[in-house]
Design a protein around this motif. Structure first.
Motif, mmCIF file in Angstrom:
data_model
loop_
_atom_site.group_PDB
_atom_site.id
_atom_site.type_symbol
_atom_site.label_atom_id
_atom_site.label_comp_id
_atom_site.label_asym_id
_atom_site.label_seq_id
_atom_site.Cartn_x
_atom_site.Cartn_y
_atom_site.Cartn_z
ATOM 1 N N LEU A 226 0.826 -1.210 0.000
ATOM 2 C CA LEU A 226 0.000 0.000 0.000
ATOM 3 C C LEU A 226 0.863 1.265 0.000
ATOM 4 O O LEU A 226 0.531 2.251 -0.668
ATOM 5 C CB LEU A 226 -0.932 -0.013 1.216
ATOM 6 N N THR A 227 1.967 1.227 0.734
ATOM 7 C CA THR A 227 2.873 2.379 0.721
ATOM 8 C C THR A 227 3.441 2.601 -0.675
ATOM 9 O O THR A 227 3.488 3.733 -1.177
ATOM 10 C CB THR A 227 4.026 2.168 1.725
ATOM 11 N N TYR A 228 3.860 1.517 -1.292
ATOM 12 C CA TYR A 228 4.411 1.596 -2.655
ATOM 13 C C TYR A 228 3.405 2.198 -3.626
ATOM 14 O O TYR A 228 3.726 3.124 -4.381
ATOM 15 C CB TYR A 228 4.825 0.193 -3.115
ATOM 16 N N THR A 229 2.170 1.690 -3.618
ATOM 17 C CA THR A 229 1.202 2.156 -4.601
ATOM 18 C C THR A 229 0.806 3.606 -4.351
ATOM 19 O O THR A 229 0.613 4.376 -5.294
ATOM 20 C CB THR A 229 -0.036 1.232 -4.636
ATOM 21 N N VAL A 230 0.703 4.020 -3.096
ATOM 22 C CA VAL A 230 0.376 5.417 -2.789
ATOM 23 C C VAL A 230 1.492 6.354 -3.269
ATOM 24 O O VAL A 230 1.224 7.409 -3.860
ATOM 25 C CB VAL A 230 0.133 5.597 -1.273
ATOM 26 N N ILE A 231 2.733 5.964 -3.049
ATOM 27 C CA ILE A 231 3.857 6.793 -3.494
ATOM 28 C C ILE A 231 3.901 6.880 -5.014
ATOM 29 O O ILE A 231 4.113 7.962 -5.586
ATOM 30 C CB ILE A 231 5.184 6.239 -2.942
ATOM 31 N N VAL A 232 3.684 5.753 -5.694
ATOM 32 C CA VAL A 232 3.700 5.751 -7.165
ATOM 33 C C VAL A 232 2.603 6.657 -7.713
ATOM 34 O O VAL A 232 2.827 7.429 -8.656
ATOM 35 C CB VAL A 232 3.554 4.311 -7.708
ATOM 36 N N VAL A 233 1.398 6.573 -7.148
ATOM 37 C CA VAL A 233 0.305 7.437 -7.605
ATOM 38 C C VAL A 233 0.640 8.903 -7.358
ATOM 39 O O VAL A 233 0.434 9.761 -8.228
ATOM 40 C CB VAL A 233 -1.018 7.066 -6.898
ATOM 41 N N THR A 234 1.184 9.210 -6.191
ATOM 42 C CA THR A 234 1.544 10.593 -5.856
ATOM 43 C C THR A 234 2.575 11.150 -6.835
ATOM 44 O O THR A 234 2.423 12.261 -7.372
ATOM 45 C CB THR A 234 2.100 10.671 -4.428
ATOM 46 N N VAL A 235 3.636 10.391 -7.086
ATOM 47 C CA VAL A 235 4.689 10.836 -8.004
ATOM 48 C C VAL A 235 4.146 10.961 -9.427
ATOM 49 O O VAL A 235 4.483 11.910 -10.151
ATOM 50 C CB VAL A 235 5.887 9.862 -7.949
ATOM 51 N N SER A 236 3.298 10.026 -9.830
ATOM 52 C CA SER A 236 2.732 10.051 -11.185
ATOM 53 C C SER A 236 1.881 11.291 -11.405
ATOM 54 O O SER A 236 1.956 11.939 -12.460
ATOM 55 C CB SER A 236 1.894 8.789 -11.444
ATOM 56 N N LYS A 237 1.058 11.622 -10.424
ATOM 57 C CA LYS A 237 0.229 12.831 -10.535
ATOM 58 C C LYS A 237 1.111 14.083 -10.600
ATOM 59 O O LYS A 237 0.825 15.020 -11.345
ATOM 60 C CB LYS A 237 -0.739 12.911 -9.354
ATOM 61 N N ALA A 238 2.193 14.093 -9.838
ATOM 62 C CA ALA A 238 3.096 15.247 -9.844
ATOM 63 C C ALA A 238 3.787 15.387 -11.197
ATOM 64 O O ALA A 238 3.878 16.500 -11.750
ATOM 65 C CB ALA A 238 4.136 15.101 -8.732
ATOM 66 N N ILE A 239 4.274 14.284 -11.751
ATOM 67 C CA ILE A 239 4.932 14.336 -13.061
ATOM 68 C C ILE A 239 3.951 14.787 -14.133
ATOM 69 O O ILE A 239 4.269 15.619 -14.985
ATOM 70 C CB ILE A 239 5.531 12.959 -13.414
ATOM 71 N N GLY A 240 2.734 14.218 -14.109
ATOM 72 C CA GLY A 240 1.713 14.619 -15.074
ATOM 73 C C GLY A 240 1.405 16.101 -14.984
ATOM 74 O O GLY A 240 1.253 16.785 -16.012
ATOM 75 N N GLY A 241 1.322 16.620 -13.768
ATOM 76 C CA GLY A 241 1.058 18.037 -13.577
ATOM 77 C C GLY A 241 2.161 18.917 -14.150
ATOM 78 O O GLY A 241 1.896 19.974 -14.731
ATOM 79 N N VAL A 242 3.410 18.467 -14.011
ATOM 80 C CA VAL A 242 4.542 19.220 -14.564
ATOM 81 C C VAL A 242 4.447 19.306 -16.080
ATOM 82 O O VAL A 242 4.640 20.372 -16.684
ATOM 83 C CB VAL A 242 5.877 18.572 -14.142
ATOM 84 N N PHE A 243 4.121 18.178 -16.719
ATOM 85 C CA PHE A 243 4.051 18.167 -18.181
ATOM 86 C C PHE A 243 2.853 18.953 -18.706
ATOM 87 O O PHE A 243 2.914 19.519 -19.801
ATOM 88 C CB PHE A 243 4.017 16.730 -18.702
#
Length: 404
Positions: A226-243
């Motif tokens: 659960l920690t892994y998936t939450v971190i991956v989702v958080t980072v993915s949303k941040a990267i998407g927002g940057v682009f």
């Protein structure tokens, strides 16, 4: 019409959803007929019945904010733990070949359907994009493409219900083909023969129950997953927002496509998850329970996709969307069956690959489990989740080509 449970009664709706999910899993593992239908289909049918009888509403914050907003993104990294690109190529080459052929069939079906029905259905190129992603990957790709092309609520609702009805029809046909003596005459079918000779699984269990038996999962495993998936989702949303900031969508069709592609959290969810599974295979394989948790989340999603609108609405307002979906599925199956015959592949591989295309890894694995084709369960998950990796990309390309 007003529902028995109101849309703002989140705990009651969540109770109904979880009860339906639990019932679907229980039935699939307890009764052979349910195991053959698969729990995913049962969850969709329960939701359709509940919404069409006025027990639950067709829209609610639980559906959009909780399941679509949190549960679905969290499920993807968990299910992609097994998506090691090298492993897919090494262990599932035959299934992957048919899957790729079926993917071309999905694209061809989208183009043919648009050519036949574009003048009759407003916004059809957007539907074609969503369905292409969905019928190469799965329902999560559908969600990503709906967001990428900003599909209107009415069109999205009708497309989801048309897709649900189409999926029910498709699964019944697929199961019928597997048991059809006439079709078997043209293909090898060693696993079907083996199951018919062996009969039921050990101790009278359904094959789904045997596959989803108790496993060695610790509290640490659950915490790490659960920690892994939450971190991956958080980072993915941040990267998407940057682009999204770096590539604004108002610079022409290419900029729009690049912004939608690079700004989608689902693209980066897939990239990060597949990268972790491929380059840190030892660590990924040591995190037990990811498949179980991810599959539970996807069952919630299956329930949710059964509730957006009524069957009468699609039959009265958008029956041609159902026709369009049927065209795409028919062309996919045709490509798989013909391609599999030319390559002399077994019928079981052909059907599971087509299911992995149209329904995604969960339904493909569910069908493999329900039919007793246990050696295809792992490859079905791997190939189906590979569809997650490419479905959104191809959907964006097809949608852009068709003028979505």
């Amino acid at each position: 019409m007003d529902s028995l449970i109101h849309s703002d009664n989140t705990w009651a709706l969540m109770s109904v959803m979880m009860a339906a999910v639990a019932a679907s899993i229980y039935l699939e593992q307890r009764y052979r007929w349910a195991s053959r239908v698969t729990g995913a289909v049962i969850a969709i049918v329960i939701a359709l019945i509940l919404v069409n009888t006025g027990v639950i509403p067709s829209s609610a914050p639980l559906y959009d904010d909780v399941v679509w907003g949190y549960i679905v993104p969290a499920a993807i990294p968990l299910l992609l733990f097994q998506t090691n690109i090298r492993k897919i190529w090494r262990e599932t080459g035959q299934l992957l070949a048919i899957f790729i052929i079926g993917s071309f069939g999905t694209i061809a079906g989208a183009v043919i359907g648009c050519a036949l029905l574009q003048n009759s259905i407003e916004g059809l190129p957007k539907v074609a994009a969503m369905m292409t992603g969905s019928y190469i990957g799965g329902s999560v790709n559908f969600a990503a493409l709906a967001d990428a092309f900003k599909v209107s609520g009415t069109l999205l609702s009708s497309a989801i219900v048309a897709d649900n009805l189409n999926m029910a029809i498709y699964f019944l046909i697929l199961l019928g083909v597997a048991g059809n003596a006439f079709v078997r005459r043209f293909y090898e079918h060693p696993l079907i023969d083996e199951v018919e000779e062996k009969g039921v699984s050990e101790e009278g269990k359904t094959l789904a129950a045997a596959y989803w038996g108790r496993k060695d999962v610790s509290l640490r495993d659950i915490a790490m997953c659960l920690t892994y998936t939450v971190i991956v989702v958080t980072v993915s949303k941040a990267i998407g927002g940057v682009f999204v900031t770096l590539v604004p969508p108002d610079g022409g069709w290419l900029a729009k496509m690049c912004s939608a592609f690079l700004g989608s959290q689902y693209v980066w969810l897939t990239v990060l998850s597949v990268g972790f599974a491929s380059f840190f295979e030892k660590q990924a394989s040591s995190m037990h329970g990811a498949q179980e948790i991810g599959t539970l989340f996807i069952y919630m999603f299956f329930f949710i996709i059964g509730v957006p609108a009524s069957i009468m609405e699609i039959l009265m307002n958008a029956p041609l969307l159902l026709v369009f979906c049927l065209i795409m599925v028919a062309v996919n199956m045709l490509f798989c069956l013909v391609g599999g015959k030319i390559l002399n592949f077994p019928l079981e591989d052909i059907l599971i690959a087509s299911n992995a295309n149209i329904g995604g890894p969960t339904t493909a694995a569910g069908m493999a489990i329900s039919q007793g084709w246990t050696r295809l369960v792992g490859p079905a998950m791997l190939v189906g989740t590979f569809g997650y990796a490419i479905g959104t990309y191809i959907g964006i390309i097809v949608g852009s080509m068709l003028g979505a």
